[in-house]
Design a protein around this motif. Structure first.
Motif, PDB file in Angstrom:
ATOM      1  N   GLY A   1       7.859   7.623  -5.295  1.00  0.00           N
ATOM      2  CA  GLY A   1       7.743   8.206  -4.110  1.00  0.00           C
ATOM      3  C   GLY A   1       6.403   7.578  -2.635  1.00  0.00           C
ATOM      4  O   GLY A   1       6.157   8.046  -1.949  1.00  0.00           O
ATOM      5  N   ASN A   2       4.887   6.865  -3.894  1.00  0.00           N
ATOM      6  CA  ASN A   2       4.064   6.766  -3.188  1.00  0.00           C
ATOM      7  C   ASN A   2       3.429   5.484  -2.217  1.00  0.00           C
ATOM      8  O   ASN A   2       3.168   4.674  -2.612  1.00  0.00           O
ATOM      9  N   ILE A   3       4.439   5.634  -0.774  1.00  0.00           N
ATOM     10  CA  ILE A   3       5.041   3.797  -0.114  1.00  0.00           C
ATOM     11  C   ILE A   3       4.257   4.264   0.839  1.00  0.00           C
ATOM     12  O   ILE A   3       4.476   3.722   2.136  1.00  0.00           O
ATOM     13  N   SER A   4       3.463   5.775   1.116  1.00  0.00           N
ATOM     14  CA  SER A   4       2.818   5.632   2.498  1.00  0.00           C
ATOM     15  C   SER A   4       2.140   6.869   2.677  1.00  0.00           C
ATOM     16  O   SER A   4       1.972   7.625   1.045  1.00  0.00           O
TER      17      SER A   4
ATOM     18  N   SER B   1       4.321  -2.821  -2.222  1.00  0.00           N
ATOM     19  CA  SER B   1       5.687  -2.757  -1.136  1.00  0.00           C
ATOM     20  C   SER B   1       5.344  -2.809   0.116  1.00  0.00           C
ATOM     21  O   SER B   1       5.474  -2.074   0.960  1.00  0.00           O
ATOM     22  N   GLY B   2       3.626  -3.856   0.286  1.00  0.00           N
ATOM     23  CA  GLY B   2       3.261  -4.256   1.169  1.00  0.00           C
ATOM     24  C   GLY B   2       2.145  -3.659   1.921  1.00  0.00           C
ATOM     25  O   GLY B   2       1.890  -4.194   2.597  1.00  0.00           O
ATOM     26  N   GLY B   3       1.418  -3.281   1.078  1.00  0.00           N
ATOM     27  CA  GLY B   3       0.116  -2.277   1.198  1.00  0.00           C
ATOM     28  C   GLY B   3      -0.865  -2.838   1.010  1.00  0.00           C
ATOM     29  O   GLY B   3      -0.738  -3.778   0.218  1.00  0.00           O
ATOM     30  N   TRP B   4      -1.500  -1.386  -0.188  1.00  0.00           N
ATOM     31  CA  TRP B   4      -2.520  -1.664  -0.596  1.00  0.00           C
ATOM     32  C   TRP B   4      -2.669  -0.288  -1.313  1.00  0.00           C
ATOM     33  O   TRP B   4      -1.867   0.717  -0.791  1.00  0.00           O
ATOM     34  N   LEU B   5      -3.338  -0.120  -2.639  1.00  0.00           N
ATOM     35  CA  LEU B   5      -3.445   0.770  -3.215  1.00  0.00           C
ATOM     36  C   LEU B   5      -4.643   1.002  -4.252  1.00  0.00           C
ATOM     37  O   LEU B   5      -4.647   1.087  -5.147  1.00  0.00           O
TER      38      LEU B   5
END
Length: 495
Positions: free
Chosen positions: A255-258, A294-298
């Protein structure tokens, strides 16, 4: 009607498969099959890709049987793969040699040569948005050109492990931004291949023509090839999503998408990463500012030594996991002055590629099994703290750490992470985070915008409430002293 999805995770040690009902959020079944390594004294770590295909079939059948469902009910499939591995195919789609893996250090000299050509850390950061490291794919290409030129001449397709499995499933040559970030020939800011680096390695142009097509994370690769659907007993119309690297899909599976959540994996290596909506390029060479799936950066750090180091101590003393944990818990914080620098594989964070492991502070009174067991856990966890400090220095906020991987099953280790990081810790119910993330991504892809990734994660990612662990203020202070000792010992190595 159930909404069933299959998540596959092809790791170094084996392949895991998982069946998810995305409507109830329940994991219905799991399967697993092991891989073996091809190892050499020069740092060679390779794998036979045929083993991946065999393991995928075994794990999938197990997961379906375990779930008690028919493969014909599966609507989508997501694939997670170990990052950085190099799979070279000829024009007919045949694998030309064993896959070189992320943990292969045979191409360290080639990595240094490419880094020098890029203009060192600064040049690499400016051009790619990250600093290439020995495990990345790019140096493996230069190594192949040098040692196996005939293989490069036949190369028609360059794929990463998860790309190769997607090709086997669908017949399409594709990649997505997250996994592509770890190749060393991809610009993480613009999300495009860097063709100039490939031309430098191979002026003939073979490599740049062999690149797969890039996909957005929510895009499908395609449907299953009929003979593969038949072989696996799956719905021939099942959609294969873009998939991603194991860390990127582990982020979705926790769930690490924000912003605000940090995922920490206590596996054979250790990783710490957090979501960012913008490309914030870190000036620290050790922080990899990868794209997410998921559409961002990590932004991510990776330590090369974690449960491999604690397992080595456990094996040395002939201890079970339970006995090892019991002994470690009997020693005080700081292990009576015994410290371990657990750099058995060299180390990436801190950046000490040529380091070896060491035990320091031993006396006739403190040289006990309990202190050595505790020093092994503390030393590896201090490496993760070092990496988390780098991420925090680059502006990442963390209200909570979500813990996955084999080490997270230990209550002692969970408390140690909470205390050393001074941050609350919780485990996810499903420890196979990358396989779960792959299944969730497949559901997102199939829903075609009807469901958001946030909705799916909220339903499918569950936290294990009884694993919730809070920092103990007295422990935090004691560990701070032990951590400063670790930092001084690391500084002595770098000098």
């Amino acid at each position: 009607m159930k909404h069933l999805y299959l998540g596959i995770d092809c790791g170094t040690q084996g392949t895991k498969a998982l069946v998810l009902d995305s409507q109830s959020g329940q994991v219905l079944g799991l399967g697993a099959a092991a891989h073996t390594l091809i190892q050499g004294e020069n740092g060679r770590r390779e794998q036979d890709t045929g083993q991946w295909l065999e393991a995928l079939q075994i794990a999938t059948r197990q997961a379906l049987n375990n779930a008690g469902v028919s493969g014909l009910q599966i609507q989508g499939i997501g694939v997670s793969g170990q990052q950085h591995g190099l799979v070279l195919l000829d024009a007919d789609g045949n694998v030309l040699r064993p896959a070189k893996l992320w943990c292969d250090t045979e191409s360290s000299a080639e990595n240094q040569q490419l880094l020098d050509w890029l203009g060192g850390d600064t040049g690499s950061l400016e051009r790619l948005g990250l600093v290439i490291a020995p495990g990345y794919t790019v140096s493996k290409l230069l190594w192949t050109r040098r040692h196996h030129p005939q293989v490069l001449e036949q190369t028609a397709h360059i794929l990463l492990p998860h790309d190769y499995l997607n090709f086997w499933l669908t017949g399409r040559y594709c990649s997505e931004y997250g996994d592509a970030s770890g190749t060393g020939y991809f610009n993480v800011r613009t999300r495009q291949w860097d063709l100039g680096i490939l031309r430098h390695i191979d002026p003939s142009g073979v490599l740049e023509q062999a690149l797969p097509q890039l996909l957005e994370p929510h895009q499908a690769v395609g449907t299953l090839r009929p003979h593969v659907a038949h072989l696996l007993g799956l719905n021939p119309n099942a959609v294969v999503s873009s998939g991603g690297g194991d860390n990127m899909l582990g982020a979705i599976g926790t769930g690490n998408i924000s912003p605000g959540i940090i995922t920490m994996s206590l596996g054979s290596s250790g990783t710490v990463y957090a979501f960012n909506a913008q490309a914030q390029i870190s000036p620290d060479a050790s922080v990899a500012s990868f794209c997410s799936s998921s559409g961002g950066w990590l932004p991510l750090i990776c330590t090369l030594n974690l449960t491999n180091a604690t397992s080595a101590v456990r094996d040395l003393f002939g201890l079970s996991v339970e006995a090892f944990n019991t002994l470690a818990s009997q020693a005080p914080i700081g292990a009576d002055g015994v410290s371990m620098l657990p750099f058995l594989n060299g180390e990436r964070v801190p950046a000490l590629p040529h380091a070896t492991g060491s035990v320091q502070g031993l006396t006739l009174t403190n040289m006990t099994q309990a202190n050595l067991c505790r020093a092994a856990i503390e030393g590896t966890t201090f490496g993760l703290r070092y990496g988390l400090d780098l991420l925090r220095r680059n502006g990442l906020q963390s209200q909570a750490i979500r813990l996955v991987g084999g080490g997270s099953k230990s209550a002692l280790w969970r408390q140690m992470v909470a205390d050393i990081m001074n941050t609350p810790v919780v485990c996810t119910e499903q420890s196979e985070a990358a396989a779960l993330g792959a299944a969730i991504q497949a559901a997102w892809c199939v829903s075609a915008g009807a469901e958001t990734l946030e909705d799916l994660c909220q339903r499918c990612v569950r936290l294990e409430s009884n694993s919730q662990t809070h920092p103990d203020p007295t422990h935090v202070l004691a560990y701070e002293q032990a951590y400063q000792r670790y930092r001084e010992q690391v500084s002595a190595l770098t000098e």
